[in-house]
Design a protein around this motif. Structure first.
Motif, PDB file in Angstrom:
ATOM      1  N   ILE A  75      -1.496  63.424 -40.611  1.00  0.00           N
ATOM      2  CA  ILE A  75      -0.835  63.046 -39.356  1.00  0.00           C
ATOM      3  C   ILE A  75      -1.463  61.792 -38.757  1.00  0.00           C
ATOM      4  CG2 ILE A  75      -0.488  63.785 -36.964  1.00  0.00           C
ATOM      5  CD1 ILE A  75      -0.219  66.683 -38.178  1.00  0.00           C
ATOM      6  N   SER A  76      -2.805  61.718 -38.703  1.00  0.00           N
ATOM      7  CA  SER A  76      -3.404  60.558 -38.036  1.00  0.00           C
ATOM      8  C   SER A  76      -3.186  59.295 -38.857  1.00  0.00           C
ATOM      9  CB  SER A  76      -4.881  60.794 -37.750  1.00  0.00           C
ATOM     10  OG  SER A  76      -5.568  61.095 -38.936  1.00  0.00           O
ATOM     11  N   ILE A  81      -0.114  54.262 -39.778  1.00  0.00           N
ATOM     12  CA  ILE A  81       0.628  53.335 -40.646  1.00  0.00           C
ATOM     13  C   ILE A  81       2.003  53.037 -40.049  1.00  0.00           C
ATOM     14  CG2 ILE A  81       1.744  53.114 -42.907  1.00  0.00           C
ATOM     15  CD1 ILE A  81      -0.630  54.643 -44.085  1.00  0.00           C
ATOM     16  N   LEU A  82       2.680  54.094 -39.614  1.00  0.00           N
ATOM     17  CA  LEU A  82       4.001  53.894 -39.024  1.00  0.00           C
ATOM     18  C   LEU A  82       3.895  53.030 -37.762  1.00  0.00           C
ATOM     19  CD1 LEU A  82       6.820  54.852 -39.719  1.00  0.00           C
ATOM     20  CD2 LEU A  82       6.536  56.742 -38.114  1.00  0.00           C
ATOM     21  N   GLY A  83       2.852  53.302 -36.961  1.00  0.00           N
ATOM     22  CA  GLY A  83       2.646  52.532 -35.736  1.00  0.00           C
ATOM     23  C   GLY A  83       2.427  51.057 -36.029  1.00  0.00           C
ATOM     24  N   LEU A 146       4.516  57.471 -31.443  1.00  0.00           N
ATOM     25  CA  LEU A 146       5.121  56.983 -30.203  1.00  0.00           C
ATOM     26  C   LEU A 146       4.103  56.958 -29.063  1.00  0.00           C
ATOM     27  CD1 LEU A 146       8.596  58.720 -30.384  1.00  0.00           C
ATOM     28  CD2 LEU A 146       8.097  56.264 -30.539  1.00  0.00           C
ATOM     29  N   SER A 147       3.216  57.950 -29.066  1.00  0.00           N
ATOM     30  CA  SER A 147       2.286  57.982 -27.949  1.00  0.00           C
ATOM     31  C   SER A 147       1.211  56.903 -28.092  1.00  0.00           C
ATOM     32  CB  SER A 147       1.705  59.388 -27.776  1.00  0.00           C
ATOM     33  OG  SER A 147       0.424  59.463 -28.325  1.00  0.00           O
ATOM     34  N   ASN A 148       0.906  56.493 -29.325  1.00  0.00           N
ATOM     35  CA  ASN A 148      -0.104  55.439 -29.509  1.00  0.00           C
ATOM     36  C   ASN A 148       0.490  54.040 -29.557  1.00  0.00           C
ATOM     37  OD1 ASN A 148      -2.238  57.182 -29.544  1.00  0.00           O
ATOM     38  ND2 ASN A 148      -2.280  57.378 -31.781  1.00  0.00           N
ATOM     39  N   LEU A 149       1.797  53.953 -29.722  1.00  0.00           N
ATOM     40  CA  LEU A 149       2.417  52.645 -29.938  1.00  0.00           C
ATOM     41  C   LEU A 149       2.098  51.633 -28.831  1.00  0.00           C
ATOM     42  CD1 LEU A 149       4.056  51.287 -32.100  1.00  0.00           C
ATOM     43  CD2 LEU A 149       6.134  51.886 -30.877  1.00  0.00           C
ATOM     44  N   PRO A 150       2.144  52.027 -27.553  1.00  0.00           N
ATOM     45  CA  PRO A 150       1.823  51.032 -26.525  1.00  0.00           C
ATOM     46  C   PRO A 150       0.441  50.427 -26.719  1.00  0.00           C
ATOM     47  CG  PRO A 150       2.742  52.997 -25.511  1.00  0.00           C
ATOM     48  CD  PRO A 150       2.531  53.313 -26.959  1.00  0.00           C
ATOM     49  N   ILE A 151      -0.523  51.281 -27.068  1.00  0.00           N
ATOM     50  CA  ILE A 151      -1.886  50.766 -27.241  1.00  0.00           C
ATOM     51  C   ILE A 151      -1.956  49.867 -28.466  1.00  0.00           C
ATOM     52  CG2 ILE A 151      -4.238  51.485 -27.798  1.00  0.00           C
ATOM     53  CD1 ILE A 151      -3.598  53.993 -26.052  1.00  0.00           C
ATOM     54  N   ILE A 152      -1.274  50.287 -29.534  1.00  0.00           N
ATOM     55  CA  ILE A 152      -1.259  49.471 -30.753  1.00  0.00           C
ATOM     56  C   ILE A 152      -0.672  48.101 -30.457  1.00  0.00           C
ATOM     57  CG2 ILE A 152      -0.198  49.253 -33.037  1.00  0.00           C
ATOM     58  CD1 ILE A 152      -0.520  52.206 -33.433  1.00  0.00           C
ATOM     59  N   VAL A 153       0.480  48.083 -29.789  1.00  0.00           N
ATOM     60  CA  VAL A 153       1.130  46.793 -29.514  1.00  0.00           C
ATOM     61  C   VAL A 153       0.255  45.938 -28.598  1.00  0.00           C
ATOM     62  CG1 VAL A 153       3.111  45.693 -28.427  1.00  0.00           C
ATOM     63  CG2 VAL A 153       3.444  47.673 -29.884  1.00  0.00           C
ATOM     64  N   TRP A 154      -0.330  46.541 -27.585  1.00  0.00           N
ATOM     65  CA  TRP A 154      -1.181  45.762 -26.678  1.00  0.00           C
ATOM     66  C   TRP A 154      -2.370  45.175 -27.400  1.00  0.00           C
ATOM     67  CZ3 TRP A 154      -1.751  44.152 -21.574  1.00  0.00           C
ATOM     68  CH2 TRP A 154      -0.636  44.380 -20.746  1.00  0.00           C
ATOM     69  N   MET A 155      -3.024  45.981 -28.219  1.00  0.00           N
ATOM     70  CA  MET A 155      -4.197  45.461 -28.926  1.00  0.00           C
ATOM     71  C   MET A 155      -3.798  44.349 -29.879  1.00  0.00           C
ATOM     72  SD  MET A 155      -6.714  48.659 -29.797  1.00  0.00           S
ATOM     73  CE  MET A 155      -7.937  47.671 -30.660  1.00  0.00           C
ATOM     74  N   LEU A 156      -2.756  44.581 -30.657  1.00  0.00           N
ATOM     75  CA  LEU A 156      -2.338  43.565 -31.628  1.00  0.00           C
ATOM     76  C   LEU A 156      -1.916  42.292 -30.912  1.00  0.00           C
ATOM     77  CD1 LEU A 156      -0.301  45.698 -34.178  1.00  0.00           C
ATOM     78  CD2 LEU A 156      -2.545  44.676 -34.499  1.00  0.00           C
ATOM     79  N   TYR A 157      -1.223  42.471 -29.784  1.00  0.00           N
ATOM     80  CA  TYR A 157      -0.787  41.313 -28.998  1.00  0.00           C
ATOM     81  C   TYR A 157      -1.996  40.447 -28.624  1.00  0.00           C
ATOM     82  CZ  TYR A 157       1.020  38.794 -24.911  1.00  0.00           C
ATOM     83  OH  TYR A 157       1.355  37.824 -24.009  1.00  0.00           O
ATOM     84  N   THR A 197      -7.594  48.065 -34.664  1.00  0.00           N
ATOM     85  CA  THR A 197      -6.465  48.765 -34.050  1.00  0.00           C
ATOM     86  C   THR A 197      -6.144  50.031 -34.839  1.00  0.00           C
ATOM     87  OG1 THR A 197      -5.566  46.619 -33.437  1.00  0.00           O
ATOM     88  CG2 THR A 197      -4.093  48.497 -33.258  1.00  0.00           C
ATOM     89  N   ALA A 198      -6.139  49.908 -36.164  1.00  0.00           N
ATOM     90  CA  ALA A 198      -5.837  51.052 -37.013  1.00  0.00           C
ATOM     91  C   ALA A 198      -6.880  52.143 -36.824  1.00  0.00           C
ATOM     92  CB  ALA A 198      -5.782  50.613 -38.477  1.00  0.00           C
ATOM     93  N   LEU A 199      -8.158  51.732 -36.787  1.00  0.00           N
ATOM     94  CA  LEU A 199      -9.218  52.718 -36.623  1.00  0.00           C
ATOM     95  C   LEU A 199      -9.063  53.467 -35.308  1.00  0.00           C
ATOM     96  CD1 LEU A 199     -12.311  50.719 -37.908  1.00  0.00           C
ATOM     97  CD2 LEU A 199     -11.068  52.545 -39.038  1.00  0.00           C
TER      98      LEU A 199
END
Lengths: 273, 358
Positions: A75-76, A81-83, A146-157, A197-199
């Motif tokens: 799951i993690s 990966i999907l995120g 979905l719950s991590n996506l905002p953080i992923i996008v912000w960090m990558l941004y 970000t992945a970690l």
């Protein structure tokens, strides 16, 4: 400015104090996991006792530790990966082709993290139920992503923003389309950022308990749900709960330890430039 | 072969127009320099030509073909950025070959073309290095090499020397001039440095606030500035621009009263009472007892090869005078100045008034 020896001492004491404060519960949990149930609830707490592995045997024997561990990993990693697959193009577009809605969009994404998860428990639960995703790895992967996506996008941004726009423009002049820009220029340059970000996403998904407990039963239950089964109606078994928790956090602690250099580098990227 | 035509080219961000209708033809093999103060739109125009900025209105033609909507890499132009914009994770050779790799050019040909460009720019020994291990000048050469390798129709330079130190800037400037001679290709070069503009250009385009003030060869701009803006922009030290009023005019010449009180004669008929501006370059002023402009020397700068004196003539601005290095002018001395031939005259709208050459 150079710190005086006294200032250094104070900073060192504060640093160690904070570190010990954060480490204490973990240490106590590990310690308790080697006690008998009687010793575990002894007051005042015992520091010297006969260690026992019985709790671990009991937990592994009783619960499906390996199954939960497998679910946690699937799951993690799956959610991460999907995120990334969704987050990288999104952050790329926002960083290099912003329009007047980009800022609002990013704030809106972040605002979803400000709402308590329980606020959407009912709709998410019903959605999962109707689509047959309850107690499945897929369902949990989707929700975690979905719950991590905002953080992923912000960090990558933030990481993408660090890359000079000139380099992207130079690659456009050289004939790189959006995909080639991503593959040949952006990903190699933002590599450390993407890795951290992945970690972070893996760690957050691993430790996520609310959705895991509410959306799974036996098939897809990850380690967080596994721990929860030890605070059963029969009462709290501190020692067994501690053993289960230790087993649950051990893999991610080791993982975090092994990758700490990468993590710290990624999280302080830009701050030190 | 590359001719660029800009027809009424416009760029607006929302309601703010930053490029206000540019008409310009850049001929094949010409070295054209866009010059102007920062924020005048010169870089934006270059980026519009490159395809990195959308064109709001008008037409951009390359060799007679409209390319407004053609993506940057299909326009056949190569750009050299101020920040070099090298790919930090690739070696010098890979940086230079990148465009060819994307275009699917076979490896053997790629290597050959990189070798040729590297020879021209003396980069042969550095091909395996990463940009981080290069000096600023070497990075700039790699950026130029990356452009050469593509064999573009035209080169676009966006302030390529601004990040280099003074000595290296002069050296690279000469290299770029040589390069233009060798390659015989069209080049457009943006700078705010008028020395770069004067030394490199076949033609200079002076920009101000989104429009063209004047187009001409360096010497045309120097000798015949079309207006006050160009007069003040081209030349160093700056041309003296002194406000004046016409006292009398006899049909062939007019006598002016300069700001500060000195009389001054110009060989043209003007209306009495008309307000004009007199422009005299510091290097076109002689110190002579017959001079009608008198001023008190307030600051002297010894530059070694020459001496610059600033003399108060009563107006707001001091008169800048370029003197030979051996000049014995003293601080506080009162001197008489006369123009040596080349005075310029501007009307109240700031446009040049034609004077008979004398």
């Amino acid at each position: 400015m150079r710190a005086s020896p006294l200032q250094k001492l104070i900073i060192a004491i504060l640093g160690w104090g904070a570190a010990l404060l954060m480490f204490f519960p973990v240490a106590w949990m590990v310690l308790t996991s080697f006690k008998t149930e009687i010793n575990a609830i002894h007051s005042p707490p015992l520091l010297i006792f006969h260690p026992t592995l019985a709790n671990y045997g009991h937990v592994i024997h009783l619960g499906d530790y390996i199954g939960a561990l497998t679910n946690s990993v699937v799951i993690s990693v799956g959610a991460t990966i999907l995120g990334l697959i969704i987050g990288i193009p999104a952050a790329y577009a926002m960083a290099f082709f912003p329009n007047r809605w980009t800022k609002d969009l990013m704030l809106w994404m972040l605002s979803t993290k400000m709402m308590p998860a329980v606020g959407v428990l009912m709709p998410i639960y019903l959605l999962c139920q109707r689509s047959g995703l309850l107690d499945t790895q897929t369902g949990l992967i989707l929700v975690m992503m979905l719950s991590n996506l905002p953080i992923i996008v912000w960090m990558l941004y933030t990481f993408f923003k660090e890359i000079p726009g000139d380099i992207i423009e130079a690659s456009r002049m050289d004939g790189a389309g959006p995909l080639a820009q991503l593959r040949v220029v952006l990903l190699p340059l933002a590599g450390p950022g993407i890795a951290s970000t992945a970690l972070l996403s893996i760690i957050l998904s691993w430790n996520e308990a609310f959705w895991s407990i509410n959306l799974t039963a036996t098939n897809a239950a990850p380690l967080t749900a596994f721990i929860a089964t030890f605070s059963a109606p029969e009462g709290l078994f501190w020692a067994k709960l501690s053993a289960a928790s230790t087993l649950a956090v051990a893999p991610i602690l080791i993982f975090g330890w092994a990758t700490q250099r990468q993590l710290v580098r990624g999280l302080t990227f830009g701050a030190v430039k | 072969m590359c001719t660029l035509e800009l027809k009424n080219l416009r760029k607006a961000y929302g309601n703010i127009e930053v490029i206000k209708g540019i008409d310009l033809t850049i001929n094949d093999r010409e070295f054209v320099v866009f010059v102007g103060p920062s924020g005048c739109g010169k870089s934006t125009l270059l980026r519009m030509i490159a395809g990195l900025e959308e064109i709001t209105g008008g037409d951009l033609l390359i060799d007679g073909v409209r390319v407004n909507d053609v993506p940057p890499d299909k326009r056949g132009l190569a750009m050299v950025f101020q920040s070099y914009a090298l790919y930090p994770h690739m070696t010098v050779a890979d940086n230079m070959a990148f465009a060819l790799r994307l275009a699917g050019v076979p490896k053997a040909e790629r290597d050959a073309r990189v070798q040729v460009a590297a020879k021209t720019l003396q980069l042969d020994a550095l091909l395996d290095r990463k940009p981080a291990n290069l000096s600023g000048g070497q990075r700039q050469r790699v950026a130029i090499g990356r452009a050469i390798v593509r064999q573009p129709k035209a080169f676009l330079f966006d302030e390529p020397l601004s990040n280099l130190d003074a000595a290296l800037r002069v050296q690279t400037r000469i290299e770029i001039a040589k390069l233009h001679n060798d390659l015989q290709s069209t080049m457009i070069y943006v700078t705010h440095d008028q020395i770069e503009a004067m030394t490199l250009a076949d033609r200079i385009v002076v920009f101000n606030a989104g429009h063209i003030e004047q187009v001409g060869t360096p010497l045309e701009l120097y000798h015949n500035p079309a207006n006050l803006f160009v007069a003040g922009f081209i030349g160093s030290p700056k041309m003296n621009l002194i406000g004046a009023e016409v006292e009398s005019s006899n049909g062939q010449s007019s006598t002016l009263r300069l700001e500060g009180g000195s009389p001054f004669t110009v060989p043209t008929a003007l209306g009495q009472g008309e307000k004009v501006t007199v422009g005299i370059r510091p290097e076109h002023i002689a110190v002579t007892d017959q001079g009608t402009i008198s001023g008190r020397v307030e600051v002297i700068e010894h530059l070694g090869n020459e001496t610059i004196a600033y003399a108060s003539i009563g107006g707001a601005e001091p008169l800048t005078v370029k003197l030979p290095s051996a000049s014995t002018v003293q601080l506080g001395e009162t001197l008489h100045f006369a123009p040596r031939g080349h005075a310029a005259l501007f009307n109240q709208a700031g446009q040049a008034i034609a004077l008979p050459r004398g």
